[in-house]
Design an enzyme around this catalytic site. Sequence first.
Site, PDB file in Angstrom:
ATOM      1  N   GLY A  93      -4.070  41.671 109.131  1.00 59.27           N
ATOM      2  CA  GLY A  93      -4.997  40.723 109.737  1.00 59.27           C
ATOM      3  C   GLY A  93      -5.084  39.437 108.948  1.00 59.27           C
ATOM      4  N   GLY A  94      -4.610  39.478 107.706  1.00 60.60           N
ATOM      5  CA  GLY A  94      -4.709  38.297 106.838  1.00 60.60           C
ATOM      6  C   GLY A  94      -4.028  37.078 107.425  1.00 60.60           C
ATOM      7  N   ASP A 145      -3.967  40.445 102.311  1.00 63.22           N
ATOM      8  CA  ASP A 145      -3.472  39.380 101.428  1.00 63.22           C
ATOM      9  C   ASP A 145      -3.932  38.025 101.924  1.00 63.22           C
ATOM     10  OD1 ASP A 145      -1.933  39.467 103.761  1.00 63.22           O
ATOM     11  OD2 ASP A 145      -0.210  38.536 102.776  1.00 63.22           O
ATOM     12  N   GLN A 242       3.251  37.566  97.465  1.00 59.51           N
ATOM     13  CA  GLN A 242       3.020  36.160  97.817  1.00 59.51           C
ATOM     14  C   GLN A 242       3.566  35.290  96.681  1.00 59.51           C
ATOM     15  OE1 GLN A 242       1.986  34.743 100.596  1.00 59.51           O
ATOM     16  NE2 GLN A 242       1.269  36.520 101.784  1.00 59.51           N
ATOM     17  N   GLY A 269       4.165  35.203 103.415  1.00 63.37           N
ATOM     18  CA  GLY A 269       3.949  33.792 103.103  1.00 63.37           C
ATOM     19  C   GLY A 269       5.143  32.891 103.332  1.00 63.37           C
ATOM     20  N   ASP A 319      10.408  41.418 111.279  1.00 63.29           N
ATOM     21  CA  ASP A 319       9.762  41.231 112.571  1.00 63.29           C
ATOM     22  C   ASP A 319       9.738  39.745 112.862  1.00 63.29           C
ATOM     23  OD1 ASP A 319       7.420  40.762 110.577  1.00 63.29           O
ATOM     24  OD2 ASP A 319       6.675  40.036 112.494  1.00 63.29           O
ATOM     25  N   CYS A 357      26.637  41.622 126.789  1.00 64.44           N
ATOM     26  CA  CYS A 357      25.382  42.360 126.586  1.00 64.44           C
ATOM     27  C   CYS A 357      25.290  43.496 127.590  1.00 64.44           C
ATOM     28  CB  CYS A 357      24.197  41.409 126.740  1.00 64.44           C
ATOM     29  SG  CYS A 357      22.602  42.216 126.548  1.00 64.44           S
ATOM     30  N   CYS A 359      22.487  45.083 128.300  1.00 63.79           N
ATOM     31  CA  CYS A 359      21.108  45.310 128.744  1.00 63.79           C
ATOM     32  C   CYS A 359      21.034  45.296 130.267  1.00 63.79           C
ATOM     33  CB  CYS A 359      20.153  44.303 128.122  1.00 63.79           C
ATOM     34  SG  CYS A 359      19.936  42.763 129.024  1.00 63.79           S
ATOM     35  N   CYS A 362      21.472  41.816 132.019  1.00 67.45           N
ATOM     36  CA  CYS A 362      22.838  41.276 132.091  1.00 67.45           C
ATOM     37  C   CYS A 362      23.726  42.111 133.007  1.00 67.45           C
ATOM     38  CB  CYS A 362      23.435  41.185 130.690  1.00 67.45           C
ATOM     39  SG  CYS A 362      22.551  39.980 129.667  1.00 67.45           S
TER      40      CYS A 362
HETATM   41 ZN    ZN Z   1      21.298  41.169 128.130  1.00 68.76          ZN
END
Ligand code: ZN
Length: 424
Positions: A93-94, A145, A242, A269, A319, A357, A359, A362
């Site tokens: 949450g920082g 943090d 950090q 950071g 991420d 791709c 997926c 595609c």
């Molecule tokens: Zn794709």
Amino acid sequence: MSLEFSIEQTNGKARAGRLETPHAEIQTPVFMPVGTIASVKGVPQDTLEELGAQIILGNTYHLYLRPGVETVRKLGGLHGFMTWNRAILTDSGGFQVFSLSQLRKVSEEGVTFRSHLDGSSHFFSPESAMEAQIGLGADILMAFDECTEYPADRARVEESMAMTARWAARSKQYFEQHKHRVPWSQAGAEALERPARQSSAPNPAKAGRNSEPFPASGSPRLTNASSPTYAGQTQSLFGIVQGGMDPALRKESAERTIEVGFPGYAIGGLSVGEPRELTREIVRSTLEHLPADKPRYLMGVGTPEEIVEYANLGVDMMDCVLPTRAARHGLLFTSEGKVSIKQARYARDAGPLDPNCRCRVCQRYSRAYLRHLYASNEVLAQVLNTIHNLSFYLDTMQRVRHSILLGEEYRFLSGAGLDRNLEL
Ligand SMILES: [Zn+2]
């Protein structure tokens, strides 16, 4: 053990490993889609499974404000609430407190802030941030943090880094004392069932529609979420390094965080407005100070090219909101470079978005159709674009892992990256 990390193969600094969490085993290096409010925007959970997402992120700040930690906890934690049985990580949450909320006031004790939703006043401390994350019940949670702003002078960065180190110790202490309360542990499940039993007694005075917001105990979903499979298992708390853009302060932060002792370490950071070259330099120098046998998580980066580069430097977990956010703005990553699907040149393009791709987007739809959906502002445009971009990121990371296992270095052949300064 609630977290086990083993390295299968190294290639230079890159590592292919396995991270075992209570809900799933994760093959690393791994890209983690961001599911801010218990939802990866536009993508249902079954599609995430099909895309091969092994672990997703939840944002404590957002979930704390809405729907509230207690609601999520009573519904079995995030796993039960969003019916996701693979791994989940929550941030502390920082970062959101520092980037989203208004009128924040930071003291040694914690941070007072106003909600970006309704202006209401709240307080986060290392202890309350742990309490919230234990209630949310992710497999991995993060120490509270302070994300130092950029640019900042050395004295300010040093002071902020030292406070983050003290908060890390407080986070760990609170977590160790309360970790048994996670909703899917046995103790947590018992605590969960008690109020449910009470509320299942008939009470004519509470016959209104909202009198029983939570299902009574015995609901199959809740039973699953607090299954005996997880008995004795707990969440795992990671520390965050950090120290701004100063390699010496990063080193000191790493040493102080390691001294507190965590089963995994994150580099926080970064991606706060600094030039890309500086991000790379800080990542490279900070990694040198992190223990080789623990998972390393680089928070909030980057373009497809960057995630490949960081994996090659020895980062295990990453991420970023870029694939999902860019998708909603019609910016798509492909093996042939980036595509801005809004452009008129695709209006009659019958070819797939990315011929390489696999997926479902595609495989099925043409560029012309995707362009039409985007130009018409259809909800489906956001859904399909996000599915493809996530697929591209997840496949990229899988290819990187495969290359490490083969002893090769994975590199993009074409400029699939997206310049950081591109307006979204
Ligand atoms: Zn794709």
